[in-house]
Motif scaffolding. Structure first.
Motif, PDB file in Angstrom:
ATOM      1  N   GLY A   1       0.675  -1.207   0.136  1.00 48.27           N
ATOM      2  CA  GLY A   1      -0.041   0.190   0.094  1.00 48.27           C
ATOM      3  C   GLY A   1       0.921   1.253   0.050  1.00 48.27           C
ATOM      4  N   VAL A   2       1.938   1.216  -0.574  1.00 44.56           N
ATOM      5  CA  VAL A   2       3.114   2.390  -0.832  1.00 44.56           C
ATOM      6  C   VAL A   2       3.344   2.768  -2.244  1.00 44.56           C
ATOM      7  N   THR A   3       4.090   3.613  -2.475  1.00 46.08           N
ATOM      8  CA  THR A   3       4.763   4.068  -3.807  1.00 46.08           C
ATOM      9  C   THR A   3       5.871   3.175  -3.749  1.00 46.08           C
ATOM     10  N   LYS A   4       6.507   3.194  -4.743  1.00 48.33           N
ATOM     11  CA  LYS A   4       8.063   2.870  -5.101  1.00 48.33           C
ATOM     12  C   LYS A   4       8.960   3.662  -4.454  1.00 48.33           C
ATOM     13  N   GLY A   5       8.671   4.828  -4.160  1.00 52.04           N
ATOM     14  CA  GLY A   5       9.807   5.550  -3.345  1.00 52.04           C
ATOM     15  C   GLY A   5       9.841   5.121  -1.798  1.00 52.04           C
ATOM     16  N   SER A   6       8.755   4.345  -1.263  1.00 54.20           N
ATOM     17  CA  SER A   6       9.277   3.776   0.074  1.00 54.20           C
ATOM     18  C   SER A   6      10.310   2.955   0.030  1.00 54.20           C
ATOM     19  N   PHE A   7      10.270   1.948  -1.205  1.00 54.57           N
ATOM     20  CA  PHE A   7      11.127   1.073  -1.261  1.00 54.57           C
ATOM     21  C   PHE A   7      12.866   1.777  -1.494  1.00 54.57           C
ATOM     22  N   TYR A   8      12.759   2.718  -2.296  1.00 55.31           N
ATOM     23  CA  TYR A   8      14.083   3.471  -2.544  1.00 55.31           C
ATOM     24  C   TYR A   8      14.546   4.244  -1.442  1.00 55.31           C
ATOM     25  N   ALA A   9      13.791   4.362  -0.534  1.00 52.29           N
ATOM     26  CA  ALA A   9      14.269   5.055   1.003  1.00 52.29           C
ATOM     27  C   ALA A   9      15.199   4.097   1.588  1.00 52.29           C
ATOM     28  N   HIS A  10      14.931   2.637   1.446  1.00 51.81           N
ATOM     29  CA  HIS A  10      15.534   1.597   2.127  1.00 51.81           C
ATOM     30  C   HIS A  10      16.600   0.856   1.273  1.00 51.81           C
ATOM     31  N   TYR A  11      16.527   0.586  -0.090  1.00 50.25           N
ATOM     32  CA  TYR A  11      17.204  -0.139  -0.836  1.00 50.25           C
ATOM     33  C   TYR A  11      17.575   0.607  -2.371  1.00 50.25           C
ATOM     34  N   ARG A  12      18.775   0.338  -2.568  1.00 49.82           N
ATOM     35  CA  ARG A  12      19.137   1.036  -3.843  1.00 49.82           C
ATOM     36  C   ARG A  12      18.631   0.251  -5.211  1.00 49.82           C
ATOM     37  N   ASN A  13      18.438  -1.253  -4.929  1.00 49.14           N
ATOM     38  CA  ASN A  13      18.090  -1.999  -6.007  1.00 49.14           C
ATOM     39  C   ASN A  13      17.275  -3.448  -5.261  1.00 49.14           C
ATOM     40  N   ARG A  14      16.858  -4.035  -6.215  1.00 47.94           N
ATOM     41  CA  ARG A  14      16.270  -5.408  -5.945  1.00 47.94           C
ATOM     42  C   ARG A  14      17.127  -6.434  -5.264  1.00 47.94           C
ATOM     43  N   ASP A  15      18.428  -6.486  -5.766  1.00 47.81           N
ATOM     44  CA  ASP A  15      19.453  -7.377  -5.260  1.00 47.81           C
ATOM     45  C   ASP A  15      19.628  -6.980  -3.717  1.00 47.81           C
ATOM     46  N   GLU A  16      19.498  -5.876  -3.434  1.00 45.31           N
ATOM     47  CA  GLU A  16      19.857  -5.654  -2.053  1.00 45.31           C
ATOM     48  C   GLU A  16      18.455  -6.164  -1.312  1.00 45.31           C
ATOM     49  N   LEU A  17      17.331  -6.043  -1.735  1.00 46.43           N
ATOM     50  CA  LEU A  17      16.115  -6.550  -1.099  1.00 46.43           C
ATOM     51  C   LEU A  17      16.117  -7.846  -0.815  1.00 46.43           C
ATOM     52  N   ILE A  18      16.729  -8.410  -1.851  1.00 45.83           N
ATOM     53  CA  ILE A  18      16.625 -10.286  -1.952  1.00 45.83           C
ATOM     54  C   ILE A  18      17.674 -10.614  -0.729  1.00 45.83           C
ATOM     55  N   ALA A  19      19.075  -9.789  -0.676  1.00 47.00           N
ATOM     56  CA  ALA A  19      19.915 -10.225   0.224  1.00 47.00           C
ATOM     57  C   ALA A  19      19.243  -9.939   1.781  1.00 47.00           C
ATOM     58  N   ALA A  20      18.558  -8.944   1.909  1.00 52.75           N
ATOM     59  CA  ALA A  20      18.094  -8.531   3.169  1.00 52.75           C
ATOM     60  C   ALA A  20      16.877  -9.591   3.586  1.00 52.75           C
ATOM     61  N   ALA A  21      16.074 -10.024   2.499  1.00 54.81           N
ATOM     62  CA  ALA A  21      15.065 -10.935   2.785  1.00 54.81           C
ATOM     63  C   ALA A  21      15.745 -12.254   3.101  1.00 54.81           C
ATOM     64  N   LEU A  22      16.894 -12.760   2.575  1.00 56.47           N
ATOM     65  CA  LEU A  22      17.493 -13.709   2.747  1.00 56.47           C
ATOM     66  C   LEU A  22      18.038 -13.943   4.285  1.00 56.47           C
ATOM     67  N   ALA A  23      18.720 -12.546   4.626  1.00 61.07           N
ATOM     68  CA  ALA A  23      19.331 -12.220   5.915  1.00 61.07           C
ATOM     69  C   ALA A  23      18.129 -12.530   7.102  1.00 61.07           C
ATOM     70  N   GLU A  24      16.923 -11.628   6.586  1.00 62.01           N
ATOM     71  CA  GLU A  24      15.818 -12.071   7.603  1.00 62.01           C
ATOM     72  C   GLU A  24      15.386 -13.237   7.714  1.00 62.01           C
ATOM     73  N   TRP A  25      15.372 -14.305   6.843  1.00 61.63           N
ATOM     74  CA  TRP A  25      15.078 -15.572   6.854  1.00 61.63           C
ATOM     75  C   TRP A  25      16.069 -16.368   7.830  1.00 61.63           C
ATOM     76  N   ARG A  26      17.442 -16.096   7.489  1.00 58.81           N
ATOM     77  CA  ARG A  26      18.127 -16.816   8.238  1.00 58.81           C
ATOM     78  C   ARG A  26      17.954 -16.455   9.878  1.00 58.81           C
ATOM     79  N   THR A  27      17.858 -15.328  10.107  1.00 58.14           N
ATOM     80  CA  THR A  27      17.740 -14.730  11.353  1.00 58.14           C
ATOM     81  C   THR A  27      16.562 -15.283  12.145  1.00 58.14           C
ATOM     82  N   HIS A  28      15.444 -15.169  11.461  1.00 52.09           N
ATOM     83  CA  HIS A  28      14.344 -15.882  12.058  1.00 52.09           C
ATOM     84  C   HIS A  28      14.496 -17.374  12.391  1.00 52.09           C
ATOM     85  N   CYS A  29      15.246 -18.162  11.697  1.00 48.57           N
ATOM     86  CA  CYS A  29      15.398 -19.493  11.660  1.00 48.57           C
ATOM     87  C   CYS A  29      16.305 -19.692  13.035  1.00 48.57           C
TER      88      CYS A  29
END
Length: 197
Positions: free
Chosen positions: A39-67
């Protein structure tokens, strides 16, 4: 109306990416659809990540931490028989028919080095805890490692079957059966000597 971008954190985006991964693997991680879902614009994404690869890396790190956090909770249980029973029953009860799995979806992208590293790390941490628990229950190291692999394979297999079987047995039944099958018939003692191989 979209929320202000500042209301979403980088972690919110990483968690949304994990949900997308569970549904469709890495290919499902796309900024515009995630922004719509959140429910946000793409601007929200770019406030936190430079690109999709950074988001994927963060998602994988989040999964590892959760586990890792989940494993730490079980590792804190000092009685190995109780630890194993609670681990098995908790994991098996969490397997629900037709509910997407991050772990299983990631296997479809196992040739991606980022995925291979994350899945390998999580698998090894889970196997290590199981093997340690079986050693504390009195099994020699080689048997403990083998038993850990078989137990973990069964857990992953149940997750796999649940992806396609809406009529899977109730989780309580499976949890009790898993505990019966994978708890060795030995008396547990943290201070008991471990038989030599």
């Amino acid at each position: 109306m979209p929320h202000e971008s500042t209301r979403l954190s980088a972690r919110d985006w990483a968690r949304a990416a994990l949900t997308a991964i569970a549904d469709g693997g890495l290919a499902a991680v796309a900024v515009e659809p995630l922004a719509r879902t959140l429910g946000v614009t793409k601007g929200s994404f770019y406030a936190h990540y430079r690109n999709r690869d950074e988001l994927i890396a963060a998602a994988l790190a989040e999964w590892r931490t959760h586990c890792e956090d989940g494993l730490a909770d079980f590792a804190a249980i000092t009685d190995p028989a109780r630890r194993l029973r609670e681990l098995l029953t908790t994991v098996v009860r969490s397997v629900r028919p037709l509910v997407p799995s991050v772990h299983l979806s990631l296997l479809g992208d196992r040739n991606d080095p980022r995925v291979a590293e994350a899945v390998g790390h999580v698998d090894q941490a889970r196997l290590d805890l199981l093997a340690t628990t079986y050693r504390e229950l009195g099994l020699p190291s080689a048997r403990a490692a083998a038993r850990a692999r078989v137990a973990y394979a069964a857990i992953l297999g149940l997750s796999h079957l649940a992806q396609t079987d809406p009529d899977a047995p109730r989780s309580t039944v499976l949890a009790n059966e898993a505990a019966t099958v994978f708890l060795p018939p030995v008396r547990a003692s943290r201070h008991a000597s471990v038989p030599k191989e």
